[in-house]
Design a protein around this motif. Structure first.
Motif, mmCIF file in Angstrom:
data_model
loop_
_atom_site.group_PDB
_atom_site.id
_atom_site.type_symbol
_atom_site.label_atom_id
_atom_site.label_comp_id
_atom_site.label_asym_id
_atom_site.label_seq_id
_atom_site.Cartn_x
_atom_site.Cartn_y
_atom_site.Cartn_z
ATOM 1 N N ALA A 104 22.076 2.435 -6.317
ATOM 2 C CA ALA A 104 23.325 2.675 -5.576
ATOM 3 C C ALA A 104 23.025 3.220 -4.190
ATOM 4 N N LYS A 105 21.961 3.979 -4.066
ATOM 5 C CA LYS A 105 21.625 4.579 -2.787
ATOM 6 C C LYS A 105 20.517 3.797 -2.077
ATOM 7 N N ASN A 106 20.119 2.674 -2.665
ATOM 8 C CA ASN A 106 19.048 1.854 -2.097
ATOM 9 C C ASN A 106 17.773 2.653 -1.832
ATOM 10 N N VAL A 107 17.473 3.590 -2.747
ATOM 11 C CA VAL A 107 16.238 4.343 -2.561
ATOM 12 C C VAL A 107 15.329 4.258 -3.788
ATOM 13 N N MET A 108 14.057 4.349 -3.470
ATOM 14 C CA MET A 108 13.035 4.384 -4.515
ATOM 15 C C MET A 108 12.166 5.600 -4.230
ATOM 16 N N LEU A 109 11.812 6.329 -5.285
ATOM 17 C CA LEU A 109 10.894 7.463 -5.145
ATOM 18 C C LEU A 109 9.583 7.108 -5.815
ATOM 19 N N VAL A 137 7.074 10.015 -2.086
ATOM 20 C CA VAL A 137 7.528 9.179 -0.980
ATOM 21 C C VAL A 137 8.899 8.594 -1.330
ATOM 22 N N LEU A 138 9.803 8.664 -0.362
ATOM 23 C CA LEU A 138 11.114 8.035 -0.507
ATOM 24 C C LEU A 138 11.066 6.715 0.253
ATOM 25 N N TRP A 139 11.427 5.638 -0.432
ATOM 26 C CA TRP A 139 11.352 4.308 0.173
ATOM 27 C C TRP A 139 12.746 3.722 0.359
ATOM 28 N N ASP A 140 12.893 2.902 1.368
ATOM 29 C CA ASP A 140 14.033 2.002 1.475
ATOM 30 C C ASP A 140 13.751 0.886 0.476
ATOM 31 N N ASP A 160 0.844 -1.200 0.000
ATOM 32 C CA ASP A 160 0.000 0.000 0.000
ATOM 33 C C ASP A 160 0.878 1.249 0.000
ATOM 34 N N MET A 161 0.410 2.304 -0.640
ATOM 35 C CA MET A 161 1.069 3.608 -0.488
ATOM 36 C C MET A 161 0.757 4.092 0.928
ATOM 37 N N PRO A 162 1.714 4.779 1.581
ATOM 38 C CA PRO A 162 1.475 5.183 2.970
ATOM 39 C C PRO A 162 0.368 6.233 3.074
ATOM 40 N N THR A 163 -0.448 6.110 4.121
ATOM 41 C CA THR A 163 -1.515 7.086 4.364
ATOM 42 C C THR A 163 -1.332 7.758 5.724
ATOM 43 N N ASP A 164 -0.210 7.480 6.388
ATOM 44 C CA ASP A 164 0.037 8.175 7.649
ATOM 45 C C ASP A 164 1.348 8.957 7.542
ATOM 46 N N ASN A 165 1.635 9.724 8.572
ATOM 47 C CA ASN A 165 2.860 10.536 8.594
ATOM 48 C C ASN A 165 3.011 11.407 7.357
ATOM 49 N N GLY A 166 1.897 11.974 6.922
ATOM 50 C CA GLY A 166 1.956 12.888 5.787
ATOM 51 C C GLY A 166 1.679 12.225 4.445
ATOM 52 N N GLY A 167 1.690 10.901 4.395
ATOM 53 C CA GLY A 167 1.408 10.199 3.141
ATOM 54 C C GLY A 167 -0.063 10.357 2.802
ATOM 55 N N ASP A 168 -0.381 10.545 1.484
ATOM 56 C CA ASP A 168 -1.789 10.730 1.140
ATOM 57 C C ASP A 168 -2.369 9.560 0.359
#
Lengths: 384, 460
Positions: free
Chosen positions: B212-217, B249-252, B193-201
């Motif tokens: 390389a940075k282990n991040v997903m946007l 959202v920036l993901w690990d 799920d896309m986050p809906t808390d902590n500012g996620g809509d």
């Protein structure tokens, strides 16, 4: 900001006090059960439901109706069910749209009304063109703008080819799906969506003096004093807050005048003004809405719309037949100005000498009309 | 917005832990070649077309009353040295009109996935067997039942997997949604799920990964109700207009957990990471507010979002829709739908994007894709069936331009109305030479690949 910080805390708490907490939870939920036993039944304040030929549908028929109402496979491309526009979580209406959007995104010109207490509506649709729930069922199924099926037979063939419908239809009607049984089952389900039992009902019909606070009680007094109850009627036995009639408040009339300017919110705190004409290149024209006139062709009834029930009205924003008023406060402001003046405006509507406090009270009263077992009907609708 | 700490429980991870382990295993098995396909896609795609592309695949929406009215994959020869330059080499109609929208290659570039935003059907084409004539090999039609999500939008390759970002859900056709992971055969692996808390809509749109940075946007658009609605009706409906995403959202990446939510108002859409080695930023354009936003790592190693530019006159809602970044990260093409303009932004200083060129390239323009060498720019016309302009203004085309750094010069076009094809939307490139290389490599690697596949299979 922390994800799930509270939950993490309660988990460690639970580890330490596992047993004690479990019994505490049992105790609390027993109490809650007891409390809800004592709270108003969902039907408090409602009249008796009349079933066709005084014949209440069977539980199997009602359950089948629920399944059909919720099932997106009732549209040719599996995208639209009744519940996509009459959404259980949104008061069986649609909070995110002024006017409905049907199959393939087609435009529907009116706001989707709630299904709660629809059993009591003498007239269906904003223009009252239909009067029987059974007769109503096939209209959205076949309407090219809503569920877009080619024919009754096409839908019956579809349903009868789905293995999970064979036994429910067999149990409920002893036969495969027919035009009549589909209509009967869906209408039967709709007749069970009863949502009285609000705090107002506990106060007014249940004589629980504490059920409404001071402000809400003042709001009820204002509701009577400012003539709302003349159209949104109730009596000593029950309240539907509708006179089951049609009135011209001016909204339909005003929508027919042209080149309006719209304030368009683009992001929180950012909006722009756009003229209707500037949107022409990306707008498919939507047919004019002439209200009750469309059903009767009686000139005097042009731009008249059905008085909607106000039960659960806090759950069914946006308001009016075109969803043009976003909040209860906006509706009250609309009435404070006497609606919109026009040649056919209802004689009962005139500019009100209403204070800010009275407006606040009216809004509080309208919010006390929400059924208390709201979560329960959502659960039932989604139960597989 | 503050940093979000990771909780002890995997956030929004519905799939069993073993599935997550399998995904993590997939990441470590594959060689991390940090390069993109023709500048716009997943870094896990192993083969790039760095020279002249031979084909462009256009995923076209069927148009009621035009030809067979169905969604179709159209293959067009775009190699100027080819005998059939400018010709349509194949069309594959998929049987229905389901709002064809985006496509994406699998990591081995053998499969082209394509989706329908209305009926949520996913089509998998084999583009390797014959790049001139893609072949439909699988249809996935149960995404809504399986996941509760509808509107498969972005198709993004992971090692041995495809990520499919959805736009909406089957409960209320609003914007709460998530993404789904399939293996390359099209079997369901997991959903998030896309986050809906902590500012996620809760909204979703595009995906961009920096391995390389282990991040997903991820970015955010709107639900079915809005993207399927007539655009004029939508703009006039203030309730509906409030239902657009305002976040990224920036993901690990490996943990598939949201780490930070950025406030990016007005529907941030396509995400492009700079491909220049050493750069650690991605850029996006917000459709409604016409702003360019950069997500960049600061000196403390913290990811931050910055507004870095304005596209046209935001009060006119030019509607920036697609963007295409140059291979060196120094420039960005932006198409604005309403005014039909293709604009070039200089990103030499990415914190200060400057428009240096614009040209009206059609009455309405949506997708823009450039070749790896930046010398050719491909443009299509359709945004969404019910958002496209009506009547005369509804031009539908693929247009190919040459770019010499100063001027876009149109070299070729295919009229999608005259050819009874429909509304031209997403584009991907195909190449004969690449296919040859892939087949040869596959043959020599057949042994090794088999044992690798067996290991993945065991861990599933």
């Amino acid at each position: 900001m922390q994800y799930r910080a509270r939950q993490a805390h309660s988990r460690s708490f639970q580890r330490a006090h596992g047993r004690a907490l479990a019994s505490l939870i049992a105790l609390v939920s027993a109490l809650a059960l007891h409390a809800s036993d004592r709270s108003a039944p969902a039907t408090l304040g409602l009249p008796e439901v009349t079933w066709p030929n005084s014949q209440r549908a069977s539980p199997a028929q009602i359950e089948l109706g629920r399944k059909l109402f919720m099932d997106r496979r009732l549209s040719p491309n599996n995208t639209m069910s009744c519940a996509m526009c009459h959404i259980p979580e949104q008061g069986f209406a649609a909070n995110e749209l002024a006017t409905a959007v049907g199959i393939n995104g087609r435009s529907v010109k009116r706001n989707a009304p709630t299904m709660l207490n629809v059993a009591f509506n003498q007239f269906l649709f904003w223009d009252g063109r239909e009067t029987s729930l059974e007769n109503q069922v096939w209209q959205p199924i076949l309407n090219p703008n809503e569920m877009g099926n080619a024919s009754v037979q096409a839908v019956l063939d579809r349903i009868n080819a789905l293995p999970d419908y064979a036994s429910p239809f067999e149990q409920a009607y002893g036969a495969r799906a027919t035009r009549e049984s589909v209509a009967h089952a869906v209408a039967a389900y709709e007749r069970t969506l009863l949502a009285g039992g609000s705090r107002f009902d506990r106060w007014f019909y249940g004589k629980d003096e504490k059920a409404l606070n001071e402000l809400e009680q003042q709001g009820f007094a204002a509701f009577k004093r400012f003539g709302c109850a003349q159209c949104h009627a109730y009596d000593e036995k029950s309240a539907l807050f509708t006179d089951q009639r049609f009135h011209n408040t001016g909204i339909g009339w005003a929508a027919a005048r042209n080149d309006k300017t719209y304030t368009v919110p683009l992001a929180p705190g950012v909006s722009i003004e756009v003229k209707e004409s500037e949107l022409a290149s990306v707008s498919e024209p939507i047919p004019a809405d002439e209200g009750r006139f469309e059903a009767t062709r009686n000139e005097a009834e042009r731009y008249q719309y059905k008085t909607p029930s106000l039960r659960n009205v806090a759950l069914t924003a946006p308001y009016m037949h075109d969803g043009s008023l976003p909040t209860l406060e906006a509706v009250i402001e609309f009435y404070a100005n006497g609606g919109i003046d026009n040649p056919g405006r209802d004689a009962l509507l005139k500019r009100l000498a209403i204070t800010a406090e009275e407006k606040r009270a009216l809004a509080a009263f309208l919010r006390a009309l929400t059924s208390e077992d709201q979560r329960e009907w959502v659960r039932r609708a989604r139960a597989e | 917005m503050g940093t979000l700490k990771r909780s002890s429980k995997p956030f929004a991870l519905r799939a069993p832990a073993i599935v997550a382990a399998a995904i993590a295993a997939a990441f470590t098995l594959a060689p991390l070649t940090v390069s993109a396909d023709e500048t716009c896609n997943s870094p896990y795609i192993s083969k790039l077309i760095k020279g002249q592309e031979d084909y462009v695949y256009v995923w076209a929406l069927g148009m009621e009353g035009l030809g067979d009215g169905q969604d179709k994959l159209v293959t067009i020869d775009v190699n100027p040295n080819s005998m059939s330059y400018g010709n349509i080499t194949a069309t594959h109609s998929v049987g229905t009109r389901g709002e064809a929208h985006h496509m994406g290659f699998s990591d081995d570039r053998r499969f082209l996935w394509a989706g329908g935003l209305d009926d949520s059907t996913i089509y998998i084409f084999d583009v390797r067997a014959n790049p001139a004539k893609p072949k439909l090999i699988k249809t996935i039609s149960n995404m809504p039942e399986k996941t509760g999500f509808v509107g498969p939008h972005t198709f993004y390759a992971l090692p041995g997997r495809m990520m499919v970002q959805a736009l909406s859900n089957s409960k209320d056709h609003g914007g709460a949604t998530g993404f789904v992971i399939y293996n390359n055969k099209g079997d369901f692996v997991a959903k998030h799920d896309m986050p809906t808390d902590n500012g996620g809509d809760g909204y979703g749109y595009d995906i961009g990964i920096n391995p390389a940075k282990n991040v997903m946007l991820t970015s955010s658009f709107t639900g079915w109700n809005n993207y399927m609605m007539d655009l004029g009706k939508l703009v006039k409906d203030p309730e509906a207009m409030k239902k657009f995403g305002n976040t990224m959202v920036l993901w690990d990446l490996k943990a598939m957990q949201p780490k930070k939510v950025f406030n990016v108002p007005g529907a941030p859409l396509e995400i492009r990471w700079s491909l220049k080695p050493g750069d650690n930023w991605a850029i996006t354009a917000a459709a409604l507010t016409s702003k360019l936003t950069l997500v960049k790592r600061d000196a403390q190693g913290e990811w931050q979002a910055h507004e870095v530019g304005t596209i046209g006159d935001p009060s006119k809602i030019p509607l920036p829709v697609d963007i295409s970044i140059t291979a060196n990260g120094k420039g960005l093409w932006v198409n604005t739908f309403m005014d039909g303009k293709t604009r070039y932004f200089d990103l030499s200083d990415p914190m200060n994007a400057k428009q240096t060129y614009e040209k009206v390239t059609g009455k309405q323009v949506n997708m823009v894709s450039q070749s790896w060498d930046g010398k050719r720019v491909y443009i299509t016309s359709s945004l969404l069936a019910n958002w496209d302009k009506k009547g005369e203004d509804n031009e539908q085309f693929l247009r190919v331009f040459d770019w010499d750094g100063k001027e876009l010069v149109m070299k070729m076009q295919v009229d999608f109305i005259k050819n009874h094809l429909g509304r031209a939307h997403h584009m991907k490139f195909g190449s004969k030479a690449l296919r040859k290389a892939m087949v040869e490599q596959d043959e020599s690697l057949a042994e090794g690949a088999q044992s690798g596949a067996a290991r993945v299979a065991r861990s599933e």
